[in-house]
Design a protein around this motif. Structure first.
Motif, PDB file in Angstrom:
ATOM      1  N   ASP A   1       0.804  -1.228   0.000  1.00 59.55           N
ATOM      2  CA  ASP A   1       0.000   0.000   0.000  1.00 59.55           C
ATOM      3  C   ASP A   1       0.835   1.276   0.000  1.00 59.55           C
ATOM      4  OD1 ASP A   1       0.855  -0.793   2.577  1.00 59.55           O
ATOM      5  OD2 ASP A   1      -0.615   0.527   3.509  1.00 59.55           O
ATOM      6  N   LEU A   2       2.134   1.188   0.260  1.00 61.13           N
ATOM      7  CA  LEU A   2       2.958   2.393   0.297  1.00 61.13           C
ATOM      8  C   LEU A   2       3.088   2.983  -1.107  1.00 61.13           C
ATOM      9  CD1 LEU A   2       5.794   1.229   2.717  1.00 61.13           C
ATOM     10  CD2 LEU A   2       3.902   2.795   3.206  1.00 61.13           C
ATOM     11  N   PRO A   3       2.814   4.275  -1.269  1.00 61.56           N
ATOM     12  CA  PRO A   3       2.881   4.907  -2.586  1.00 61.56           C
ATOM     13  C   PRO A   3       4.304   5.349  -2.941  1.00 61.56           C
ATOM     14  CG  PRO A   3       2.093   6.489  -0.995  1.00 61.56           C
ATOM     15  CD  PRO A   3       2.296   5.181  -0.249  1.00 61.56           C
ATOM     16  N   TRP A   4       5.208   4.391  -3.001  1.00 54.64           N
ATOM     17  CA  TRP A   4       6.620   4.692  -3.189  1.00 54.64           C
ATOM     18  C   TRP A   4       7.134   4.288  -4.566  1.00 54.64           C
ATOM     19  CZ3 TRP A   4       9.014   2.980   2.128  1.00 54.64           C
ATOM     20  CH2 TRP A   4       8.600   3.883   3.111  1.00 54.64           C
ATOM     21  N   ARG A   5       6.243   4.180  -5.529  1.00 57.81           N
ATOM     22  CA  ARG A   5       6.643   3.986  -6.925  1.00 57.81           C
ATOM     23  C   ARG A   5       6.417   5.325  -7.627  1.00 57.81           C
ATOM     24  NH1 ARG A   5       3.014   1.339 -11.175  1.00 57.81           N
ATOM     25  NH2 ARG A   5       4.291   1.463 -13.044  1.00 57.81           N
ATOM     26  N   PHE A   6       7.439   5.782  -8.354  1.00 59.84           N
ATOM     27  CA  PHE A   6       7.382   7.088  -8.999  1.00 59.84           C
ATOM     28  C   PHE A   6       7.680   6.943 -10.485  1.00 59.84           C
ATOM     29  CE2 PHE A   6       8.696   7.497  -4.608  1.00 59.84           C
ATOM     30  CZ  PHE A   6       7.738   8.379  -4.121  1.00 59.84           C
ATOM     31  N   GLY A   7       6.990   7.741 -11.285  1.00 62.57           N
ATOM     32  CA  GLY A   7       7.205   7.712 -12.719  1.00 62.57           C
ATOM     33  C   GLY A   7       7.117   9.101 -13.304  1.00 62.57           C
ATOM     34  N   MET A   8       7.662   9.259 -14.491  1.00 60.68           N
ATOM     35  CA  MET A   8       7.596  10.526 -15.194  1.00 60.68           C
ATOM     36  C   MET A   8       6.256  10.615 -15.907  1.00 60.68           C
ATOM     37  SD  MET A   8      10.064  12.048 -18.206  1.00 60.68           S
ATOM     38  CE  MET A   8      11.535  12.094 -17.173  1.00 60.68           C
ATOM     39  N   ALA A   9       5.476  11.647 -15.586  1.00 59.02           N
ATOM     40  CA  ALA A   9       4.173  11.840 -16.226  1.00 59.02           C
ATOM     41  C   ALA A   9       4.367  11.980 -17.735  1.00 59.02           C
ATOM     42  CB  ALA A   9       3.482  13.071 -15.654  1.00 59.02           C
ATOM     43  N   GLY A  10       3.560  11.241 -18.492  1.00 63.17           N
ATOM     44  CA  GLY A  10       3.607  11.314 -19.944  1.00 63.17           C
ATOM     45  C   GLY A  10       4.677  10.464 -20.597  1.00 63.17           C
ATOM     46  N   ALA A  11       5.511   9.810 -19.814  1.00 60.52           N
ATOM     47  CA  ALA A  11       6.589   8.995 -20.394  1.00 60.52           C
ATOM     48  C   ALA A  11       6.039   7.708 -20.990  1.00 60.52           C
ATOM     49  CB  ALA A  11       7.637   8.666 -19.334  1.00 60.52           C
ATOM     50  N   ARG A  12       6.620   7.322 -22.096  1.00 63.18           N
ATOM     51  CA  ARG A  12       6.319   6.025 -22.700  1.00 63.18           C
ATOM     52  C   ARG A  12       7.401   5.051 -22.250  1.00 63.18           C
ATOM     53  NH1 ARG A  12       3.580   6.831 -28.309  1.00 63.18           N
ATOM     54  NH2 ARG A  12       3.942   4.599 -28.290  1.00 63.18           N
ATOM     55  N   GLY A  13       7.017   3.808 -22.007  1.00 64.25           N
ATOM     56  CA  GLY A  13       8.003   2.812 -21.631  1.00 64.25           C
ATOM     57  C   GLY A  13       8.062   2.505 -20.153  1.00 64.25           C
ATOM     58  N   LEU A  14       7.032   2.899 -19.390  1.00 61.85           N
ATOM     59  CA  LEU A  14       6.979   2.510 -17.982  1.00 61.85           C
ATOM     60  C   LEU A  14       6.798   1.004 -17.898  1.00 61.85           C
ATOM     61  CD1 LEU A  14       4.594   5.332 -16.735  1.00 61.85           C
ATOM     62  CD2 LEU A  14       7.051   5.193 -16.342  1.00 61.85           C
ATOM     63  N   SER A  15       7.206   0.404 -16.789  1.00 59.07           N
ATOM     64  CA  SER A  15       7.081  -1.048 -16.654  1.00 59.07           C
ATOM     65  C   SER A  15       5.622  -1.483 -16.591  1.00 59.07           C
ATOM     66  CB  SER A  15       7.847  -1.553 -15.438  1.00 59.07           C
ATOM     67  OG  SER A  15       7.281  -1.056 -14.240  1.00 59.07           O
ATOM     68  N   ARG A  16       4.793  -0.676 -15.954  1.00 60.07           N
ATOM     69  CA  ARG A  16       3.340  -0.899 -15.884  1.00 60.07           C
ATOM     70  C   ARG A  16       2.664   0.454 -15.750  1.00 60.07           C
ATOM     71  NH1 ARG A  16       2.970  -5.762 -11.661  1.00 60.07           N
ATOM     72  NH2 ARG A  16       4.081  -7.301 -12.890  1.00 60.07           N
ATOM     73  N   PRO A  17       1.407   0.541 -16.197  1.00 57.57           N
ATOM     74  CA  PRO A  17       0.702   1.818 -16.042  1.00 57.57           C
ATOM     75  C   PRO A  17       0.487   2.152 -14.560  1.00 57.57           C
ATOM     76  CG  PRO A  17      -0.468   0.353 -17.559  1.00 57.57           C
ATOM     77  CD  PRO A  17       0.628  -0.453 -16.914  1.00 57.57           C
TER      78      PRO A  17
END
Length: 189
Positions: free
Chosen positions: A165-181
């Motif tokens: 439940d910890l929200p400790w996954r971060f991604g670049m908004a709008g980036a293509r190629g994330l491991s999962r949405p």
């Protein structure tokens, strides 16, 4: 004026702050790499972290200096690359947008999916078990922080059975190629 070396720039930073700060940074491994677009943070008091039960031979690098690599084998198959923050804390590099050494990455992967997932990323970059404990100092491994901070996505970590439940996954908004949405409404302020 020249910037301080990466390990000095992040000294004292906790894993969640480092995980956010690494988004948009450039990661290079022996001439191949790109822009980091997804990370996950793991802290010493986190039951999903390798450091939760204290130092061992396997996780020793996680208790080493900030700005060094912690490399481990996941499920006995794939190597995973982490950046050490404070002692017992590290950030898993989950995905990057390839920009440099793409031909070498394609040859290593033999697949159009190069760096969208921690196992694919380490294979494409040629990460080795021997990179465990190595500094991100520009010799074999380097990280250059971006001066501009991109908009971030935040969500729960994936592929773990504890502290999901910890929200400790971060991604670049709008980036293509994330491991999962990321889940809807995941954009951070």
């Amino acid at each position: 004026m020249r910037a301080a070396p990466f390990p000095e720039q992040i000294a004292g930073m906790d894993a969640t702050d480092l995980a956010r700060r690494l988004i948009g940074a450039t990661l290079l491994v022996r001439g191949a790499g790109g822009i980091i677009i997804e990370t996950e943070a793991y802290t010493r008091d986190d039951p999903a972290s390798h450091s939760f039960r204290g130092p061992t031979a396997r996780n020793a690098s996680m208790f080493g200096p900030a700005g060094h690599a912690y490399v481990y084998r996941s499920y006995g198959i794939h190597l995973c690359l982490n950046v050490v923050a404070r002692p017992g804390e590290a950030v898993l590099i989950r995905a990057l947008t390839p920009t440099t050494g793409i031909k070498a990455m394609e040859a290593r992967r033999n697949s159009p999916l190069l760096c969208n997932g921690p196992g694919r990323l380490t294979q494409a970059l040629g990460i080795r078990s021997g990179d465990d404990g190595a500094p991100f100092d520009g010799t074999d491994l380097s990280i250059t922080l971006s001066p501009a901070l991109p908009d971030l996505l935040t969500g729960p970590r994936i592929g773990i059975s504890r502290a999901q439940d910890l929200p400790w996954r971060f991604g670049m908004a709008g980036a293509r190629g994330l491991s999962r949405p990321f889940p809807p409404q995941a954009v951070s302020p």
